[in-house]
Design an enzyme around this catalytic site. Structure first.
Site, short mmCIF file in Angstrom:
data_model
loop_
_atom_site.label_atom_id
_atom_site.label_comp_id
_atom_site.label_asym_id
_atom_site.label_seq_id
_atom_site.Cartn_x
_atom_site.Cartn_y
_atom_site.Cartn_z
N GLY A 92 -9.06 -5.68 0.81
CA GLY A 92 -9.92 -5.82 -0.47
C GLY A 92 -9.52 -4.90 -1.49
N GLU A 132 -4.37 7.01 4.62
CA GLU A 132 -5.62 6.47 5.32
C GLU A 132 -5.85 4.93 4.83
OE1 GLU A 132 -8.76 8.17 7.33
OE2 GLU A 132 -8.35 6.14 7.70
N LYS A 172 0.70 -2.07 11.39
CA LYS A 172 -0.39 -1.08 11.54
C LYS A 172 -0.73 -0.50 12.85
CE LYS A 172 -2.90 -3.84 8.01
NZ LYS A 172 -3.87 -4.93 7.94
N VAL A 197 -5.14 -3.29 -5.60
CA VAL A 197 -5.53 -2.04 -5.00
C VAL A 197 -5.49 -0.96 -6.09
CG1 VAL A 197 -5.21 -0.11 -3.45
CG2 VAL A 197 -4.79 -2.43 -2.54
N GLY A 256 -8.87 -16.96 -0.59
CA GLY A 256 -7.97 -15.89 -0.99
C GLY A 256 -7.65 -14.99 0.50
N ASP A 304 2.13 -8.04 10.05
CA ASP A 304 1.16 -7.11 9.49
C ASP A 304 0.44 -6.24 10.36
OD1 ASP A 304 -0.40 -6.41 6.71
OD2 ASP A 304 -1.95 -6.75 8.42
N VAL A 357 -3.81 1.67 6.98
CA VAL A 357 -4.15 1.05 8.24
C VAL A 357 -5.92 0.65 8.11
CG1 VAL A 357 -4.48 0.98 10.88
CG2 VAL A 357 -2.77 2.12 9.89
N GLU A 407 -2.46 -15.57 1.94
CA GLU A 407 -1.68 -15.68 0.84
C GLU A 407 -0.80 -16.95 0.93
OE1 GLU A 407 1.09 -12.00 -0.08
OE2 GLU A 407 -0.43 -11.18 1.45
N ILE A 416 -11.79 1.25 6.44
CA ILE A 416 -12.27 1.87 7.72
C ILE A 416 -11.41 3.27 7.86
CG2 ILE A 416 -12.32 1.83 10.14
CD1 ILE A 416 -12.13 -1.39 10.07
#
Lengths: 431, 431
Positions: free
Chosen positions: A304, A131, A207, A16, A189, A203, A134, A192, A138
């Site tokens: 991503g 932002e 969120k 990121v 990918g 996860d 989550v 993990e 989007i």
């Protein structure tokens, strides 16, 4: 409007972080027009200064010394993209205390310590934007805080984990079993090496905790969320779902039921015409019901490098505008309610049940009578695959309180005619 | 943060105005928590003071005198929900000049005079918010201005007219013809007595003009948009679309092709797995492609009293926060580019063609050779319904520049073997 350079520091230069670097480079000249100021990365904090990195990154910016950043008064925005609880938490709190604004993509941290972080931001009149925490790229945090602020929101449902959605899509449309689909997800990918946090639903739970806090203006933490993953979903269940007009998705749900909040993550039978039902592969989507807007859905890439960077840099632009207009802290923590959290035992929904039974007369009657005694009414019961003295029974119940269903299942499990309760999956309402 | 009452005036008390009134009433106590201030409607401007109105509206607020509003210095936000060009335009300009902020749902006005209005807002450092002008309750204006601000957006596609989407849904899934479907839409209140603006695509064209301006940061007006409605869509085309793996939707498209903007509204063959293809009934959705976010979609109710009010009151809340933080004008007009507009003749896409021909040897060859001479290559040609010396030919072309296709059709139309060119519909790319 002042014309100056807004200086920022990146904490972390993984996937990121590199994405954020790239997007800021791409947008360099445009940001002056969008914000009224340049944005410049002044420092990048990494754990290991000597690690080999992408050529695109200016290595002079790299430091392993947090003090160089926190003590630099020129730096106005800290962008935390390192992940994990510590040292991210300490850095963010120190940054806010030092009068810096913060952008973070850290769902683990927000789902557990969101309250402390947002309180610190309010106290110092600074922005804490998240932002990217989550559903990646989007837009959903800002729409909930701003665009949909005129609504009493009573339900949020999300497909908010790309890994599990990819696995379930493969299982549904290519008839792979769970292990095979997980293997493919790893190859691409999407999963993990240790996929636990994704496939066990943790996860998604983080969120939905953040989304619930935003939607109901009341703090919901990770520990408040009931969680079930997708490891027990079999191709048989996927097939029955199809037959009954549903698809199986891992769904995060948050509901406000008479000012009690329900939050849960579990596999779910979604009616095949539900807007979330056609969200496939690694795509994410968040579906919202509010008293004014009715139904709305937000769809896109939940993870991503670049989609997540899109959200992070969107936050940087927004804070940049606030810095230029001296209005940081303009939207602070919106959790002004303190609502009760409903335990899963109180949740009302319908269920799909699959069980193996001995194939003899009276089996159906025994099972039905246990359900009847526990106020569980049955919408459909189908007997399947009768071979070698065994049969499979597939049941869909009407809406019932979870505890009644669980009590009934406890007793059914003990019946001598029952070989196995193979699956218990919650079912979404058909409209 | 000051604690005070923000006073607003409503211009118009039709459907949307009444919705705004209701939502503000519902949110009365919550707004103090959301904004840090109460919001109070001080005046409501109507044309006819004596008209009988809903009991819920406090009749003491109603006036037919604009001067009472524009000269009232206490009023800080003007909410224009009257529609139409005049007097809305004059009122909004006067309001901004007088230092008031404006919320409007008026797509006609924005698509034609957006530049003048936004310039006036910038000049006076006031907010002009218009979330409700496109796609009703769906958050799309603010996401484009803020959440997705880190992107170079290269495509926006939208189903942004509920009436036509309802009609096409009925035609597709219930085999109604256009007239019958329109009649149903009228019965349900989805279509107006004079449905021209909807069915001819003008309403969608206004909205795509606004979206294009936001997406490409360059002014696009209604007159820049190429428009075709759905009145010529027949059940035969719907059936062929299905056979070929598509659904027909009325789509608004805006593309940035090497810094040339294309904007158009027309019926389109959408591949059935495109995210917009499953947006049915009167629902709207806007699909966005950007260089960082990838694909994103925003789905919901594009019209209706309460969904539109959701967007309007969301804007009021946002401006309220700016008033409290002295940061009105924080995001002004984002049209800092001045890009060229491509005419439809330059647009490149593929086409579905349906024509009636004489059923004799050599017909296919003649048609194919005309296309070949104009650089139009054909992806598929199917001959259908051969009866009484006539046949129907269905052609799908590869991607070609519109002007080459039109030139070829001009010549084909003149061929003696051609009875009629029954349909020319653009086809969306399969991914």
């Amino acid at each position: 409007m002042e014309s100056k350079v807004i200086k920022i520091a990146l904490l972390g230069l993984g996937n990121v972080g590199t994405g954020v670097y790239k997007v800021l480079e791409n947008q360099k000249d445009l940001l002056v027009k969008k914000i009224g100021s340049q944005v410049e990365i002044k420092k990048i904090l990494v754990r290991d200064k000597n690690k080999k990195r992408s050529d695109i990154v200016n290595s002079e910016l790299i430091t392993d010394n947090w003090q160089e950043i926190i003590q630099d008064e020129e730096i106005q925005i800290i962008v935390e993209v390192m992940g994990g609880i510590e040292p991210a938490k300490t850095y963010i709190l120190e940054a806010l205390e030092a009068g810096k604004n913060v952008v973070t993509a850290n769902k683990d941290l927000l789902a557990e310590y969101g309250k402390d972080l947002l309180n610190m931001a309010s106290l110092h009149n600074k922005d804490l934007a998240f932002e990217a925490s989550v559903a990646g790229g989007i837009p959903i945090v800002r729409p909930l805080k701003q665009c949909l602020a005129a609504n009493n929101i009573y339900e949020i449902m999300g497909i908010i984990n790309g890994t599990t959605n990819y696995i379930l899509t493969k299982m549904t449309y290519e008839n792979l079993d769970f292990d095979k689909a997980l293997e493919e997800a790893k190859k691409l990918g999407y999963a993990e090496a240790d996929p636990t946090a994704d496939i066990e639903g943790y996860d998604a739970a983080r969120k939905i905790a953040i989304l619930a806090s935003l939607a109901f203006q009341s703090r919901v933490s990770f520990k408040d969320v009931y969680v079930e993953g997708i490891t027990k979903i079999s191709t048989a269940d996927i097939e029955y779902a199809r037959e009954l007009g549903y698809v199986i998705k891992l769904v995060g749900i948050a509901r406000n039921v008479n000012d009690n909040i329900e939050t849960r993550v579990h596999p779910m039978f979604l009616p095949k015409d539900h807007p979330l039902a056609s969200v496939n592969d690694s795509f994410n989507a968040v579906f919202v019901r509010g008293d004014a807007v009715g139904e709305a859905m937000f769809f896109g890439r939940g993870a991503g490098e670049l989609p997540t960077a899109s959200a992070v840099v969107g936050d940087i632009i927004d804070i940049g505008r606030n810095i230029i207009h001296h209005s940081t802290g303009r939207i602070s923590c919106t959790c002004y309610n303190n609502l009760n959290i409903h335990p899963i035992s109180e949740v009302e929904t319908s269920y799909y049940l699959r069980m193996k039974v001995k194939d003899k007369p009276g089996v159906m009657a025994s099972i039905a009578s246990v359900f009847g005694n526990h106020d569980v009414s049955l919408a459909s019961v189908i007997q399947k695959h009768r071979t070698q003295g065994k049969a499979e029974i597939v049941i869909v119940t009407d809406i019932v309180k979870e505890k009644y269903l669980q009590d009934a299942l406890q007793i059914i499990k003990g019946l001598s005619i029952i070989e196995e309760i193979s699956a218990v999956i919650r079912v979404g309402d058909k409209n």
